[in-house]
Design a protein around this motif. Structure first.
Motif, PDB file in Angstrom:
ATOM      1  N   UNK A   1    -133.959 -30.284 -11.865  1.00 59.18           N
ATOM      2  CA  UNK A   1    -134.094 -29.070 -11.039  1.00 59.18           C
ATOM      3  C   UNK A   1    -133.827 -27.815 -11.870  1.00 59.18           C
ATOM      4  N   UNK A   2    -132.747 -27.849 -12.648  1.00 57.92           N
ATOM      5  CA  UNK A   2    -132.397 -26.675 -13.469  1.00 57.92           C
ATOM      6  C   UNK A   2    -133.482 -26.378 -14.487  1.00 57.92           C
ATOM      7  N   UNK A   3    -133.945 -27.412 -15.183  1.00 58.04           N
ATOM      8  CA  UNK A   3    -134.969 -27.201 -16.198  1.00 58.04           C
ATOM      9  C   UNK A   3    -136.265 -26.720 -15.545  1.00 58.04           C
ATOM     10  N   UNK A   4    -136.621 -27.325 -14.420  1.00 58.51           N
ATOM     11  CA  UNK A   4    -137.841 -26.920 -13.750  1.00 58.51           C
ATOM     12  C   UNK A   4    -137.800 -25.470 -13.305  1.00 58.51           C
ATOM     13  N   UNK A   5    -136.647 -25.052 -12.773  1.00 55.50           N
ATOM     14  CA  UNK A   5    -136.512 -23.664 -12.311  1.00 55.50           C
ATOM     15  C   UNK A   5    -136.645 -22.680 -13.474  1.00 55.50           C
ATOM     16  N   UNK A   6    -135.985 -23.011 -14.566  1.00 55.63           N
ATOM     17  CA  UNK A   6    -136.033 -22.123 -15.736  1.00 55.63           C
ATOM     18  C   UNK A   6    -137.439 -22.085 -16.317  1.00 55.63           C
ATOM     19  N   UNK A   7    -138.106 -23.251 -16.392  1.00 55.03           N
ATOM     20  CA  UNK A   7    -139.450 -23.284 -16.947  1.00 55.03           C
ATOM     21  C   UNK A   7    -140.422 -22.477 -16.086  1.00 55.03           C
ATOM     22  N   UNK A   8    -140.254 -22.548 -14.791  1.00 56.48           N
ATOM     23  CA  UNK A   8    -141.117 -21.788 -13.898  1.00 56.48           C
ATOM     24  C   UNK A   8    -140.994 -20.288 -14.171  1.00 56.48           C
ATOM     25  N   UNK A   9    -139.740 -19.839 -14.351  1.00 53.13           N
ATOM     26  CA  UNK A   9    -139.524 -18.410 -14.642  1.00 53.13           C
ATOM     27  C   UNK A   9    -140.092 -18.062 -16.012  1.00 53.13           C
ATOM     28  N   UNK A  10    -139.961 -18.980 -16.963  1.00 54.32           N
ATOM     29  CA  UNK A  10    -140.506 -18.757 -18.311  1.00 54.32           C
ATOM     30  C   UNK A  10    -142.012 -18.556 -18.240  1.00 54.32           C
ATOM     31  N   UNK A  11    -142.688 -19.378 -17.403  1.00 53.22           N
ATOM     32  CA  UNK A  11    -144.138 -19.218 -17.230  1.00 53.22           C
ATOM     33  C   UNK A  11    -144.468 -17.867 -16.613  1.00 53.22           C
ATOM     34  N   UNK A  12    -143.687 -17.484 -15.601  1.00 55.00           N
ATOM     35  CA  UNK A  12    -143.921 -16.205 -14.927  1.00 55.00           C
ATOM     36  C   UNK A  12    -143.758 -15.026 -15.904  1.00 55.00           C
ATOM     37  N   UNK A  13    -142.785 -15.172 -16.830  1.00 56.91           N
ATOM     38  CA  UNK A  13    -142.517 -14.094 -17.794  1.00 56.91           C
ATOM     39  C   UNK A  13    -143.479 -14.125 -18.977  1.00 56.91           C
ATOM     40  N   UNK A  14    -144.331 -15.147 -19.054  1.00 57.63           N
ATOM     41  CA  UNK A  14    -145.277 -15.233 -20.166  1.00 57.63           C
ATOM     42  C   UNK A  14    -144.605 -15.525 -21.481  1.00 57.63           C
TER      43      UNK A  14
END
Length: 924
Positions: free
Chosen positions: A859-872
């Motif tokens: 869950x933690x990794x997925x949440x962070x990765x999602x934000x990383x994608x959003x931030x480009x």
């Protein structure tokens, strides 16, 4: 009111050539290196005043005195340039040049006729007012002494012979002038004491006054006081107004207005008791006004104004015959100009109005003094203000050549990027006026000042413009305009312009051209040590493949010029340093070895008593820096050896060789670069020695941000168990020093980042907490305005890195992941972000290491990765870290419909080009 405008014109013409107001004090055209005088003054004074002069043998007193003087005149003597005498003209029926040659030819005895004419020849050389003239006069004096010792019955020496030679040195404008003049005076005193009853060589009051004036040009009031006492002891003459005015002029030259007023007060008091020989005159008061105009004391201009007002009052208690003249008003006006007072302009205008009310016309002379004041004013736009005054003077018809030269001087001192063009525009105006025949013409000082403007300019093409002006001067002087004949300063300015532009080859061509004119005796210029050193330095900084070889060849030409009799070309420490720098800049081991060989030669020359060559901390530091960057296997050992030699030289009495901050930092960098075991501790030990030196009162050894940060960084990269503690302790020391007002050691971004990384790479429990504490301290200090270093993404990423690799039990890991989550959240919500791809990759690594496998980690990794994608901010490293933290099924779920191995452009749109594997923080 009447005053001598002719004398004032001469005075103010001299003023403008120098670029500052000299109302009373005599001037020298070459700025003297006062340190040279100080180095030799005490030994000369001891010889001049001790009983050691009263020798029991027949040795010449001057031999003793000469041993105390600098050796710049001790080389083989060559026949002087007879053009200085204008040998085409006869003087009282005989040829001065021919007679000089006979007097200096030691091959045959001197005839009665030649010895009879010797005094006139001495006087002629004295009037040349140059070092060659003074040296030639003294050589002639020594030749006559030799003839007398050899029994020549016609060889007689009187006080007049010695006084003329003494006066020649006083006039010479050489930096050794007062030393030489006083040596002659001391010789006269000794000979008078040992001579017969008629005391034919007894020095007169005039002789003492001449030497006092020579020291006055250097502002040496101690020597003047000593000479006053000697005058009384030796010939029974009490100081009069004239001698006191010399003392006042020296204080004025130093800007020591309080002391000048004390002397003036003593004169007034003695005059009030009946001693009219010491009564102050107008020169006395003008000296005091001049002193206040030069003073840096607060309220100096106000005090000068008050003295002027006192002189104007009828009931001032001063002799009614003493009334202010143009010089008085000019000094007060200048004091206001230099005061930076907000109402300075109004004050100056009031002074000019007051002068006119008293019957003193505000003509070119008074205006020129005002211009000279603006020329040296620190006020912004001073040169432009001077030019506006010049424009108004033109409209009123009260300009002369001095007016234009002075405004050019103002532009010469200006930092305005367009200053050279302004200066040349005024030169062009002068040339146009010269064509109109109005008596205003540019001279060598005009052109040289404009050339110097170009020499200091950073604009493209400045060197070419300087060369063009020199060519114009040479052409016009060849066409008969002797006023435009280039001098040594002119040539040096052009050489400097070429050197600054990187045109080393062209600077050498000009140097060669001038050498050829000297060898052909074409009476152009006399190259000096500055000329040669400028060209050597140009090659040292040129980056040319053969630069060092060319630089040393020029140095050898310099030595040859000196050996052939050009005393002004004597190599000094600066010359040697330039060659050392040239070899160090080759970046080769062989180059540094050659530089060290030259350093050893400097050491030998210094130990042999050649005081003009002194290896200093600059010399040693250059060689140290060369070894530190050489890449040689024994680079550290070589660097340390040179450092220890420098310390030994300092301990042996060479004060110029005391290690300073740069030399310590160079040693620290050499230790760090060596990568040897124990390097961090050795680097810190050197840093502690710097602190000890600084705390003992030696400010030049003051540790700076660069030095301390370098040691923090080497601890951080060491992998040592206690690296974090060591780095943070040094950081805290910087913070404490900065808090106490020491701005030179203010920690910057690199300092904090290095300390955080030291904790991140350490193997200590609790390192995540310690790294976060450093970050919190930085944020707190920045937001309180205590430091300029702004927290950024690299510091936050460093804390995440400390968390990611924390070691210990489960509790340690729980604390670390909590710190990581908190730090990441702070970065995302602060003004110090946003996170970059390294930040995301590091945080994902922290999740992998600190969270157990399972849903919480996913869950933690997925949440962070999602934000990383959003931030480009997604790149291959981020994908790799996500894959390593999750199971295959979890990884596929996180990627969604995107195939593995392909990163959508929108996911990586904000990643900036990298300078390396990881982007480093910008260095301040």
């Amino acid at each position: 009111m009447k005053f001598n405008q002719g004398a004032l014109a001469v005075c103010l013409a001299h003023v403008a050539l120098l670029g500052w107001v000299t109302t009373v004090s005599a001037f020298v055209t070459v700025t003297p290196p006062v340190s040279v005088l100080r180095n030799h003054r005490s030994s000369l004074f001891q010889l001049a005043t001790s009983s050691a002069i009263e020798t029991d043998n027949d040795s010449n007193v001057m031999t003793q005195l000469s041993s105390s003087l600098p050796s710049s005149f001790d080389s083989g003597f060559v026949m002087p340039d007879m053009h200085l005498l204008d040998s085409a003209q006869l003087f009282e029926g005989f040829d001065l040049a021919e007679t000089t040659e006979i007097l200096l030819d030691e091959g045959s005895p001197l005839s009665e006729y030649i010895l009879f004419k010797a005094l006139r020849v001495l006087e002629a050389w004295s009037k040349t007012s140059c070092p060659t003239g003074a040296l030639t006069a003294e050589r002639i004096l020594r030749r006559i002494q030799q003839e007398k010792e050899n029994g020549n019955p016609y060889a007689e020496l009187t006080a007049r012979h010695y006084s003329v030679v003494l006066d020649a040195w006083a006039r010479s404008q050489h930096y050794e002038a007062p030393l030489r003049a006083e040596a002659i005076l001391t010789e006269m005193e000794t000979l008078a004491k040992e001579g017969d009853d008629d005391n034919v060589v007894q020095p007169s009051r005039v002789a003492y006054n001449t030497v006092m004036n020579a020291w006055q040009k250097f502002g040496d009031t101690t020597k003047i006081t000593s000479l006053m006492e000697r005058m009384t002891d030796q010939i029974g003459a009490q100081p009069t107004t004239k001698e006191y005015n010399v003392m006042l002029s020296a204080y004025a030259r130093n800007g020591n207005a309080r002391k000048a007023e004390d002397v003036l007060g003593d004169m007034v008091e003695r005059a009030s008791t009946g001693d009219q020989d010491c009564a102050p005159d107008l020169i006395s008061y003008n000296c005091v006004l001049d002193a206040w105009s030069r003073s840096t004391e607060m309220g100096a201009a106000q005090r000068a104004d008050e003295i002027l007002q006192e002189l104007l009052r009828k009931d001032n208690g001063v002799n009614d015959a003493i009334q202010p003249d143009a010089i008085s008003y000019a000094s007060v006006a200048t004091a206001w100009v230099r005061s930076s007072h907000p109402n300075a302009v109004k004050k100056i205008e009031r002074i000019l109005d007051l002068a006119q009310e008293q019957g003193i016309l505000a003509d070119a002379y008074l205006h020129n003094t005002l211009l000279s004041g603006w020329a040296v004013s620190p006020q912004k736009g001073a040169a432009l203000k001077a030019e506006r005054i010049l424009d108004k003077m033109e409209q009123d018809g009260v300009t002369n050549s001095v007016s234009y030269n002075t405004v050019i001087k103002a532009w010469q001192r200006s930092s305005d990027r367009n200053a050279p063009q302004h200066a040349e525009d005024i030169l062009i105006r002068m040339e146009e006026l010269a064509e109109d025949g109005v008596g205003i013409e540019p001279d060598v000082f005009t052109y040289t000042s404009v050339i110097d403007c170009y020499a200091k300019s950073k604009q493209t093409g400045s060197a070419e413009k300087a060369e063009r002006l020199l060519e114009s001067m040479i052409q016009q002087s060849e066409d008969g305009n002797n006023a435009l004949k280039p001098n040594t300063v002119t040539i040096n300015c052009v050489l400097a312009a070429l050197a600054r532009s990187g045109a080393a080859d062209r600077s050498e061509r000009l140097l060669t051209q001038m050498e050829e004119t000297m060898e052909a005796n074409l009476e152009m210029v006399n190259l000096n040590y500055i000329s040669y050193t400028t060209v050597i330095d140009a090659f040292a900084k040129s980056g040319k493949k053969d630069a060092a070889t060319r630089a040393e060849e020029i140095f050898k030409r310099m030595e040859t010029a000196y050996e052939r009799g050009n005393t002004e070309a004597k190599p000094n420490s600066r010359s040697f340093n330039a060659v050392v720098n040239a070899w160090v800049n080759t970046g080769t081991v062989a180059g540094v070895e050659r530089a060290e060989t030259i350093l050893r030669r400097m050491e030998h020359l210094h130990s042999d008593g050649k005081n003009n060559v002194c290896p200093s901390v600059i010399t040693y530091s250059m060689v140290m820096n060369g070894w530190a960057k050489s890449g040689a296997p024994d680079a550290l050992q070589k660097t340390e050896t040179v450092f220890q030699r420098m310390k030994s030289m300092y301990e042996a009495g060479n004060k110029a060789a005391r290690p300073n901050s740069f030399s310590y930092v160079t040693l620290i960098n050499a230790i760090i670069k060596s990568g040897k075991k124990g390097a961090p501790q050795r680097a810190e030990d050197v840093l502690n020695k710097m602190f000890a030196e600084y705390k003992s009162g030696y400010r030049d050894a003051k540790p700076n941000t660069q030095a301390i940060t370098a040691v923090i960084d080497v601890w951080g990269k060491s992998g040592s168990r206690n690296a974090g503690e060591k780095a943070e302790a040094l950081l805290n020391m910087m913070i404490d020093m900065n808090s106490s007002g020491d701005g030179d050691v203010e920690p910057n971004e690199i300092s904090f980042n290095a300390a955080i990384n030291a904790w991140a790479k350490s193997r200590r429990f609790g390192k995540a907490y310690r790294a976060k504490s450093v970050l919190q301290k930085m944020v707190s200090m920045y937001e309180a305005g205590e430091i300029r270093a702004k927290p950024n993404v690299f510091m936050y990423t460093g804390v995440l890195n400390a968390c990611a690799y924390s070691v210990g039990d489960a509790a340690e890991k729980r604390d670390a992941i909590a710190i990581a989550a908190n730090t990441f959240k702070e970065l995302c919500t602060s003004n110090y972000g946003p996170p970059n791809h390294v930040t995301y990759a590091t945080y994902i690594t922290a999740c992998k290491h600190l969270l157990p496998e399972g849903s919480a980690r996913a869950t933690s990794v997925g949440t962070v990765f999602k934000k990383c994608c959003q931030d480009g901010m997604v790149n291959d490293v981020v994908i790799s870290r996500v894959k390593g933290a999750l199971s295959s099924e979890q990884f596929r779920e996180v990627l969604g419909n995107e195939p593995e191995g392909r990163i959508p452009p929108e996911w990586s749109r904000n990643i900036k080009p990298q300078r390396g594997r990881h982007q480093r923080p910008n260095r301040r």
